[in-house]
Scaffold this motif. Structure first.
Motif, PDB file in Angstrom:
ATOM      1  N   PHE A 136       0.881  -1.337  -0.028  1.00 28.40           N
ATOM      2  CA  PHE A 136      -0.054   0.105  -0.135  1.00 28.40           C
ATOM      3  C   PHE A 136       0.704   1.380   0.022  1.00 28.40           C
ATOM      4  O   PHE A 136       0.315   2.334   0.360  1.00 28.40           O
ATOM      5  CB  PHE A 136      -0.895   0.033   1.376  1.00 28.40           C
ATOM      6  CG  PHE A 136      -2.064  -1.204   1.256  1.00 28.40           C
ATOM      7  CD1 PHE A 136      -2.910  -1.110   0.320  1.00 28.40           C
ATOM      8  CD2 PHE A 136      -2.003  -2.011   2.397  1.00 28.40           C
ATOM      9  CE1 PHE A 136      -3.769  -2.285   0.455  1.00 28.40           C
ATOM     10  CE2 PHE A 136      -2.671  -3.196   2.350  1.00 28.40           C
ATOM     11  CZ  PHE A 136      -3.498  -3.317   1.284  1.00 28.40           C
ATOM     12  N   TRP A 139      -0.323   4.235  -2.324  1.00 30.80           N
ATOM     13  CA  TRP A 139      -1.570   4.536  -2.503  1.00 30.80           C
ATOM     14  C   TRP A 139      -1.917   5.830  -1.674  1.00 30.80           C
ATOM     15  O   TRP A 139      -1.547   5.994  -0.616  1.00 30.80           O
ATOM     16  CB  TRP A 139      -2.429   3.317  -1.970  1.00 30.80           C
ATOM     17  CG  TRP A 139      -2.200   2.189  -2.689  1.00 30.80           C
ATOM     18  CD1 TRP A 139      -1.335   1.399  -3.133  1.00 30.80           C
ATOM     19  CD2 TRP A 139      -3.201   0.873  -2.812  1.00 30.80           C
ATOM     20  NE1 TRP A 139      -1.285   0.398  -3.895  1.00 30.80           N
ATOM     21  CE2 TRP A 139      -2.603  -0.098  -3.487  1.00 30.80           C
ATOM     22  CE3 TRP A 139      -4.595   1.076  -2.863  1.00 30.80           C
ATOM     23  CZ2 TRP A 139      -3.330  -1.081  -4.236  1.00 30.80           C
ATOM     24  CZ3 TRP A 139      -5.323  -0.018  -3.284  1.00 30.80           C
ATOM     25  CH2 TRP A 139      -4.898  -0.956  -4.082  1.00 30.80           C
ATOM     26  N   CYS A 362      -2.777  -5.300  -9.568  1.00 27.72           N
ATOM     27  CA  CYS A 362      -2.607  -3.817  -9.076  1.00 27.72           C
ATOM     28  C   CYS A 362      -1.486  -3.194  -9.565  1.00 27.72           C
ATOM     29  O   CYS A 362      -1.084  -2.014  -8.974  1.00 27.72           O
ATOM     30  CB  CYS A 362      -3.037  -3.865  -7.597  1.00 27.72           C
ATOM     31  SG  CYS A 362      -4.696  -4.113  -7.130  1.00 27.72           S
ATOM     32  N   LYS A 382      -3.549   5.473  -7.047  1.00 28.29           N
ATOM     33  CA  LYS A 382      -2.275   5.589  -6.245  1.00 28.29           C
ATOM     34  C   LYS A 382      -1.486   6.659  -7.298  1.00 28.29           C
ATOM     35  O   LYS A 382      -2.060   6.924  -8.471  1.00 28.29           O
ATOM     36  CB  LYS A 382      -1.211   4.095  -7.105  1.00 28.29           C
ATOM     37  CG  LYS A 382      -1.711   2.815  -6.211  1.00 28.29           C
ATOM     38  CD  LYS A 382      -1.057   1.763  -6.286  1.00 28.29           C
ATOM     39  CE  LYS A 382      -0.715   1.200  -7.841  1.00 28.29           C
ATOM     40  NZ  LYS A 382       0.165   0.318  -8.040  1.00 28.29           N
TER      41      LYS A 382
END
Length: 466
Positions: A136, A139, A362, A382
């Motif tokens: 993450f 993000w 992703c 992102k």
């Protein structure tokens, strides 16, 4: 050559042919290691594990196979992925029926609007706990926060975002310019503060005096009445999510002055909806705006799918955030749709495979592939691929890209992801009833309270009452 020699020769010849045949087949399936010397038997290919997904994505058959092919070529050849597609509105029933029937489903690409009951039933785990923090790192934090469900059990990440959406107020720059209305430069502020509530209503009054319909609104869509509710709650509540949770816990009464005030504000807003709004579908309302029949349109980023095909090439697009009511600052609601979610029934090695696959999906290249084939909302979740979205013209029109992106930074999770579904239905129904003059704000508040009391009595409320 005697008979014994002949038999030995035939046996040796058969063995030699078996060896040559096994060697050739072995090479064909992966080289000399692809066959057994002992017994000269070609082994079977490695077992292929299949993972099954359910989704409502309209063009899943176009983009998903491309990403699966890349995964097989770049990562693992011993797994395969298949999908079952259902219509968007059919997904909750189809998914629940599949689970009840014991149908094999490993993961879903779904609308987290439906997540709360799945979380309550233990079908969706906290995805913050499933994936490494490193995943993450690029993000936008608000993107993940807007995908958190404040369920009766805990606040959990109900899935991995794959598209971002929010809502604001579209406006026609030409009409505003002709009326002498100047939109503040809110993009450079610390908060999305454009017009105050009073300034906004003054603008609407001025437009009406000049014969211009202020706002296109899709009053023919039952679910659309959540937007006047969102507009109103932002005027009076600093933390709408906390407000909703406290309401669910019984700390704040639905029949109390807070909700009565919200219903009254929604009615005030509706005075500026274009004539005939009660029967307008989202597509029609969006078309009224792009045809210059109204100065504004309240709606989400997804509404562009109706606007872009009919908007003139030189249409003067603009977006500003929901008006604010000092001392509160501007805000909005948002979330992600669709999102990836691994079902809690998946364990062990299968869980690791699906986590690896979703992390691969992703990656920027694969996100951009999906977005280019099925543009959807198109806002990036992102920072790493933001510039590519602009470069590839994946969020059209480009004029409002930065405005919506800035608004999204302040998004709170959609409250219809937080409240019990029955409360969401009651709120949207009563917002409609108040706007139509069927109920007063006080009567509407009492009706929502009645629904809440019934949930508590039947043991269906998400939270114990305090």
């Amino acid at each position: 050559m005697n008979n014994k020699d002949k038999d030995e020769f035939k046996t040796s010849r058969r063995n030699w042919l078996r060896f040559i045949g096994g060697f050739i087949v072995g090479l064909a399936v992966g080289g000399g290691a692809g066959y057994y010397l002992r017994g000269l038997i070609v082994p079977p290919l490695p077992p292929t594990k299949e993972y099954r997904m359910m989704t409502y994505s309209a063009r899943v058959d176009e983009w998903f196979p491309i990403i699966v092919y890349r995964y097989n070529m770049q990562k693992r050849t011993d797994v395969k992925f298949s999908f079952k597609r259902v219509e968007w509105l059919d997904f909750p029933m189809s998914f629940s029926a599949a689970i009840a029937a014991g149908e094999k489903l490993d993961f879903i690409l779904y609308d987290p609007h439906w997540a709360a009951p799945y979380v309550e039933r233990g079908l969706i785990p906290d995805h913050y706990k499933l994936f490494p923090k490193e995943f993450f790192k690029d993000w936008y934090p608000w993107t993940l926060e807007a995908n958190v469900i404040a369920s009766g059990k805990s606040r959990i990440l109900c899935g991995i975002p794959y598209d971002v959406q929010t809502f604001g107020i579209y406006y026609n720059k030409k009409i505003f310019r002709q009326m002498g209305i100047e939109v503040p430069n809110w993009l450079t502020k610390d908060y999305p503060d454009a017009f105050t509530r009073d300034e906004f209503y003054d603008i609407c009054d001025m437009l009406k005096r000049n014969g211009i319909e202020p706002i296109a609104f899709a009053g023919g869509e039952t679910w659309y009445y959540i937007f006047p509710f969102y507009f109103a709650i932002l005027q009076f509540q600093k933390d709408p999510v906390e407000f909703a949770i406290n309401s669910m816990k019984g700390r704040i009464r639905y029949e109390g002055p807070e909700y009565e005030q919200i219903f009254e504000e929604a009615k005030n807003l509706s005075k500026y909806f274009a004539e005939g709004f009660k029967v307008e579908k989202e597509s029609t309302a969006a078309s009224l705006y792009t045809a210059g029949k109204t100065a504004m349109f309240i709606g989400g980023t997804w509404a562009r799918r109706y606007m872009i095909p009919v908007a003139p090439p030189d249409f003067p697009w603009g977006v500003f955030p929901v008006p604010y009511n000092p001392p509160l600052h501007g805000g909005t609601f948002g979330g992600t749709s669709p999102s990836w979610a691994i079902l809690s029934t998946v364990k062990g090695e299968d869980l690791e495979v699906l986590k690896d696959f979703i992390m691969f999906v992703c990656e920027d290249t694969n996100i951009l592939t999906y977005t280019s084939i099925d543009p959807g909302v198109g806002l990036p979740f992102k920072s790493t691929y933001k510039d590519e979205v602009i470069k590839l013209n994946l969020f059209r029109p480009a004029e409002i890209f930065n405005e919506f992106l800035r608004i999204s930074e302040f998004a709170k999770v959609w409250l219809d992801w937080v409240y019990e579904p029955e409360i969401v239905t009651a709120i949207t129904t009563e917002i409609s009833n108040v706007i139509m003059g069927i109920h007063t704000p006080k009567e509407a508040s009492r009706e929502v309270q009645r629904v809440h009391d019934k949930l508590v009595k039947e043991g269906k409320a998400y939270y114990p009452q305090e």
